[in-house]
Design a protein around this motif. Structure first.
Motif, PDB file in Angstrom:
ATOM      1  N   LYS A   8       0.832  -1.112  -0.047  1.00 40.20           N
ATOM      2  CA  LYS A   8      -0.094  -0.199  -0.049  1.00 40.20           C
ATOM      3  C   LYS A   8       0.837   1.460  -0.191  1.00 40.20           C
ATOM      4  N   THR A   9       1.901   1.254   0.660  1.00 45.52           N
ATOM      5  CA  THR A   9       2.820   2.318   0.971  1.00 45.52           C
ATOM      6  C   THR A   9       3.394   2.329  -0.615  1.00 45.52           C
ATOM      7  N   LYS A  10       3.977   1.393  -1.164  1.00 45.86           N
ATOM      8  CA  LYS A  10       4.604   1.627  -2.413  1.00 45.86           C
ATOM      9  C   LYS A  10       3.677   2.091  -3.481  1.00 45.86           C
ATOM     10  N   ILE A  11       2.498   1.780  -3.403  1.00 44.36           N
ATOM     11  CA  ILE A  11       1.276   2.409  -4.329  1.00 44.36           C
ATOM     12  C   ILE A  11       1.140   3.888  -4.042  1.00 44.36           C
ATOM     13  N   ALA A  12       1.067   4.115  -2.703  1.00 45.62           N
ATOM     14  CA  ALA A  12       0.887   5.450  -2.519  1.00 45.62           C
ATOM     15  C   ALA A  12       2.012   6.537  -3.101  1.00 45.62           C
ATOM     16  N   ILE A  13       3.109   5.940  -2.988  1.00 43.93           N
ATOM     17  CA  ILE A  13       4.390   6.599  -3.239  1.00 43.93           C
ATOM     18  C   ILE A  13       4.380   6.621  -5.026  1.00 43.93           C
ATOM     19  N   LEU A  14       3.838   5.628  -5.404  1.00 39.58           N
ATOM     20  CA  LEU A  14       3.812   5.572  -7.022  1.00 39.58           C
ATOM     21  C   LEU A  14       2.589   6.618  -7.370  1.00 39.58           C
ATOM     22  N   ALA A  15       1.656   6.746  -6.714  1.00 42.79           N
ATOM     23  CA  ALA A  15       0.555   7.909  -7.060  1.00 42.79           C
ATOM     24  C   ALA A  15       1.297   9.219  -7.194  1.00 42.79           C
ATOM     25  N   THR A  16       1.975   9.625  -6.115  1.00 43.68           N
ATOM     26  CA  THR A  16       2.383  11.008  -5.837  1.00 43.68           C
ATOM     27  C   THR A  16       3.563  11.056  -6.950  1.00 43.68           C
ATOM     28  N   SER A 116       2.248  17.851  -4.969  1.00 48.86           N
ATOM     29  CA  SER A 116       2.584  16.438  -5.079  1.00 48.86           C
ATOM     30  C   SER A 116       4.088  16.200  -4.760  1.00 48.86           C
ATOM     31  N   LEU A 117       4.897  17.009  -4.847  1.00 49.88           N
ATOM     32  CA  LEU A 117       6.402  16.566  -4.722  1.00 49.88           C
ATOM     33  C   LEU A 117       6.636  16.452  -3.140  1.00 49.88           C
ATOM     34  N   PRO A 118       6.289  17.449  -2.078  1.00 48.24           N
ATOM     35  CA  PRO A 118       6.358  17.096  -0.795  1.00 48.24           C
ATOM     36  C   PRO A 118       5.563  15.987  -0.315  1.00 48.24           C
ATOM     37  N   MET A 119       4.276  15.679  -0.910  1.00 51.68           N
ATOM     38  CA  MET A 119       3.637  14.627  -0.614  1.00 51.68           C
ATOM     39  C   MET A 119       4.189  13.440  -0.697  1.00 51.68           C
ATOM     40  N   MET A 120       5.060  13.204  -1.838  1.00 48.73           N
ATOM     41  CA  MET A 120       5.824  12.115  -2.291  1.00 48.73           C
ATOM     42  C   MET A 120       6.950  11.953  -1.003  1.00 48.73           C
ATOM     43  N   TYR A 121       7.746  12.861  -0.830  1.00 45.31           N
ATOM     44  CA  TYR A 121       8.724  12.669   0.151  1.00 45.31           C
ATOM     45  C   TYR A 121       8.085  12.655   1.686  1.00 45.31           C
ATOM     46  N   GLN A 122       6.929  13.152   1.969  1.00 42.57           N
ATOM     47  CA  GLN A 122       6.137  12.890   3.260  1.00 42.57           C
ATOM     48  C   GLN A 122       5.819  11.401   3.344  1.00 42.57           C
ATOM     49  N   THR A 137      14.416   7.492  -1.262  1.00 39.54           N
ATOM     50  CA  THR A 137      14.842   8.876  -1.733  1.00 39.54           C
ATOM     51  C   THR A 137      15.283   8.940  -2.972  1.00 39.54           C
ATOM     52  N   GLY A 138      16.187   7.709  -3.464  1.00 36.82           N
ATOM     53  CA  GLY A 138      16.778   7.776  -4.517  1.00 36.82           C
ATOM     54  C   GLY A 138      15.779   7.415  -5.688  1.00 36.82           C
ATOM     55  N   ILE A 139      14.783   6.580  -5.458  1.00 36.07           N
ATOM     56  CA  ILE A 139      13.586   6.392  -6.521  1.00 36.07           C
ATOM     57  C   ILE A 139      13.033   7.965  -6.657  1.00 36.07           C
ATOM     58  N   ALA A 140      12.755   8.594  -5.528  1.00 35.69           N
ATOM     59  CA  ALA A 140      11.962  10.152  -5.716  1.00 35.69           C
ATOM     60  C   ALA A 140      12.919  10.684  -6.456  1.00 35.69           C
ATOM     61  N   SER A 141      14.264  10.716  -6.188  1.00 39.12           N
ATOM     62  CA  SER A 141      15.004  11.454  -7.135  1.00 39.12           C
ATOM     63  C   SER A 141      15.077  11.283  -8.496  1.00 39.12           C
ATOM     64  N   MET A 142      14.853  10.180  -8.896  1.00 41.32           N
ATOM     65  CA  MET A 142      14.745   9.594 -10.036  1.00 41.32           C
ATOM     66  C   MET A 142      13.770  10.243 -10.775  1.00 41.32           C
ATOM     67  N   VAL A 143      12.375  10.388 -10.187  1.00 43.38           N
ATOM     68  CA  VAL A 143      11.303  11.115 -10.603  1.00 43.38           C
ATOM     69  C   VAL A 143      11.560  12.607 -10.999  1.00 43.38           C
ATOM     70  N   ILE A 144      12.162  13.357  -9.895  1.00 35.65           N
ATOM     71  CA  ILE A 144      12.542  14.488  -9.973  1.00 35.65           C
ATOM     72  C   ILE A 144      13.706  14.927 -11.181  1.00 35.65           C
ATOM     73  N   SER A 145      14.454  13.937 -11.079  1.00 41.10           N
ATOM     74  CA  SER A 145      15.666  14.322 -12.260  1.00 41.10           C
ATOM     75  C   SER A 145      15.646  13.923 -13.660  1.00 41.10           C
ATOM     76  N   ILE A 174      -3.142   9.874 -18.072  1.00 39.33           N
ATOM     77  CA  ILE A 174      -1.983   9.256 -16.998  1.00 39.33           C
ATOM     78  C   ILE A 174      -2.511   9.871 -15.408  1.00 39.33           C
ATOM     79  N   VAL A 175      -2.998  11.116 -15.783  1.00 33.75           N
ATOM     80  CA  VAL A 175      -3.216  11.853 -14.483  1.00 33.75           C
ATOM     81  C   VAL A 175      -4.660  11.308 -13.740  1.00 33.75           C
ATOM     82  N   LEU A 176      -5.520  10.863 -14.720  1.00 28.21           N
ATOM     83  CA  LEU A 176      -6.615  10.219 -14.305  1.00 28.21           C
ATOM     84  C   LEU A 176      -6.247   8.772 -13.692  1.00 28.21           C
ATOM     85  N   ILE A 177      -5.405   8.084 -14.102  1.00 26.83           N
ATOM     86  CA  ILE A 177      -5.002   6.619 -13.497  1.00 26.83           C
ATOM     87  C   ILE A 177      -4.467   7.026 -12.236  1.00 26.83           C
ATOM     88  N   THR A 178      -3.667   8.046 -11.972  1.00 25.82           N
ATOM     89  CA  THR A 178      -2.964   8.522 -10.926  1.00 25.82           C
ATOM     90  C   THR A 178      -3.875   8.984  -9.988  1.00 25.82           C
TER      91      THR A 178
END
Length: 469
Positions: A8-16, A116-122, A137-145, A174-178
């Motif tokens: 569930k946490t992985k999917i939540a991270i994926l959504a944000t 959305s970005l702070p939500m992902m890190y939170q 956080t490396g995964i999150a950085s991958m999204v940002i970079s 894509i955003v509707l799926i999100t």
């Protein structure tokens, strides 16, 4: 200690992460369309660049509110609001008949990305066990970079083969799926906050951020005076001082600046800013240089950045894993050294540039950037008290987005300042080469500064660890 991360946490991270990815992807995808939009809407390149600069500015301003919002409202409510705002902005951009409606749509989308970005890190810092923090956080950085580097390829391909409007049309489903997966997985509750939202500090921060960007932009406006750029910067300095004072007093607060009193956090914050300034700056300068000087198409200009973005995407989780195993400074110092070497080559090889050389140098830049970037915010979180986590999250996300905004504005100004001196097509190309060289030289200086700050931070933390051993 259980180091497993729930599905569930992985999917939540994926959504944000998906929402963040779309927001950042669309931001840089518009960079390669600037010459086309300038012709379509009959406006100057200096005005068109506000699609990017204004977007990043609103992202930054929105992020300034998240330290409070994440403590006041549940994550699901913030997420739903962000997705709906993104959809409204996306539709406006796709149908925009003029520049101003396009800009309004982009600014609405910027508010969504700013949430959305702070939500992902939170979610990561609240739900992921400590042994896995570096990797996630490396995964999150991958999204940002990776998104900023993929943006020009995405935007250039669509604008060349179809229309720039498809940049927004394709993002819509894509955003509707999100939205669907986020509603099913996000359930992090707000911890609560006793202080009220500080609207005065918020207004002062808006004026501060806008003034610095506007002042930098004015120096590149043809016919503008020196004072037209200096006065906004002076106003920004005054409102910044007022913000720092008022935000720390009274029974209302926008965000806590207390973490910045910790030397290691403040050093990481400056480095985080410099890293994103260089990353977004290079992603902005290279496509314009390729199109104007090398006469590449928008699609080719975007494709120059593709290998680097792929390398960066692979590097971020790897660097996070190295962080978890060996500590912060092996990946950070390695990354900063490689980044500095890349920017040195950019600044000294201008006369030798070709699409292949630009592609190879950008790949080296992105490898170094992604080694250091996510590890920097993770190290800051580790050296700050747990109670300051939301504030560190908000501060760092705000800094990295403002770095993109001010960086785009400064580098565009340098380009414009040189191009405005041209009197014919041949001179325009020559002045663009000069502007590009000056941009790369500035980015090299910032890379050197970042490397020095990294070594200072490493020395402080090593001394502290030795004393506590």
């Amino acid at each position: 200690m259980d180091s497993k991360v729930s599905l569930k946490t992985k999917i939540a991270i994926l959504a944000t992460a998906l929402l963040s990815f779309c927001g950042i992807l669309l931001e840089t995808s518009m960079n390669v369309t600037f010459p086309e939009l300038s012709q379509i809407f009959h406006i100057s390149l200096n005005l068109v660049q506000w699609i990017s600069t204004g977007y990043l500015l609103v992202v930054t301003i929105t992020m300034a509110t998240t330290a409070y919002l994440l403590k006041r409202f549940s994550l699901k409510k913030i997420f739903v609001f962000a997705v709906l705002a993104f959809i409204v902005g996306d539709v406006l951009c796709a149908i925009a008949p003029n520049f101003w409606l396009l800009l309004i749509g982009r600014l609405i989308q910027a508010a969504a990305t700013g949430l959305s970005l702070p939500m992902m890190y939170q979610i990561i810092f609240a739900e992921v066990p400590r042994p896995k923090i570096g990797f996630y956080t490396g995964i999150a950085s991958m999204v940002i970079s990776i998104a900023p580097a993929l943006g020009p390829t995405y935007g250039g391909t669509l604008s060349s083969l179809l229309s720039w409007r498809y940049i927004f049309i394709i993002a819509f489903p894509i955003v509707l799926i999100t939205l669907f997966i986020g509603l099913k997985s996000i359930d992090l509750q707000a911890p609560g906050i006793s202080k009220r939202f500080d609207f005065i500090s918020f207004a002062l921060l808006i004026v501060t951020l806008f003034s610095f960007v506007w002042g930098a932009n004015q120096f590149g406006v043809k016919g503008a005076t020196f004072m037209s750029g200096l006065i906004p910067i002076i106003i920004g300095l005054i409102t910044l001082g007022l913000f720092i004072y008022l935000n720390g007093h009274g029974d209302s607060q926008l965000m806590s600046l207390h973490p910045l009193k910790i030397p290691t956090v403040s050093l990481n914050a400056i480095n985080y800013f410099l890293l994103m300034f260089i990353n977004i700056g290079a992603s902005f300068v290279i496509p314009i240089y390729a199109e104007t000087v090398l006469h590449s198409s928008a699609m080719v200009a975007g494709l120059i950045l593709l290998p680097g973005s792929i390398i960066g995407g692979v590097t971020s989780p790897f660097a996070g894993g190295v962080y978890d195993r060996f500590g912060a400074f092996k990946p950070i110092i390695t990354g900063m050294v490689l980044l500095t070497i890349a920017m040195f080559l950019f600044s000294t090889m201008t006369a030798m540039f070709s699409t292949i050389i630009l592609m190879l140098l950008f790949a080296l830049l992105r490898f170094g950037f992604n080694c250091a970037f996510s590890c920097t915010i993770t190290n800051a979180q580790e050296t700050a008290p747990q109670s300051d986590s939301a504030d560190v999250n908000s501060l760092f996300n705000m800094l990295q987005q403002y770095a993109g905004s001010i960086g785009t504005s400064v580098l565009a100004t340098i380009y414009a300042f040189n191009q405005n001196q041209a009197h014919d097509a041949a001179q325009y190309v020559a002045k663009t080469i000069m502007g590009g060289h000056m941009d790369f030289l500035l980015l090299f200086v910032l890379a050197v500064a970042g490397l020095i700050l990294t070594l200072v931070n490493w020395t402080i933390q090593r001394k502290h660890n030795t004393q506590n051993a």
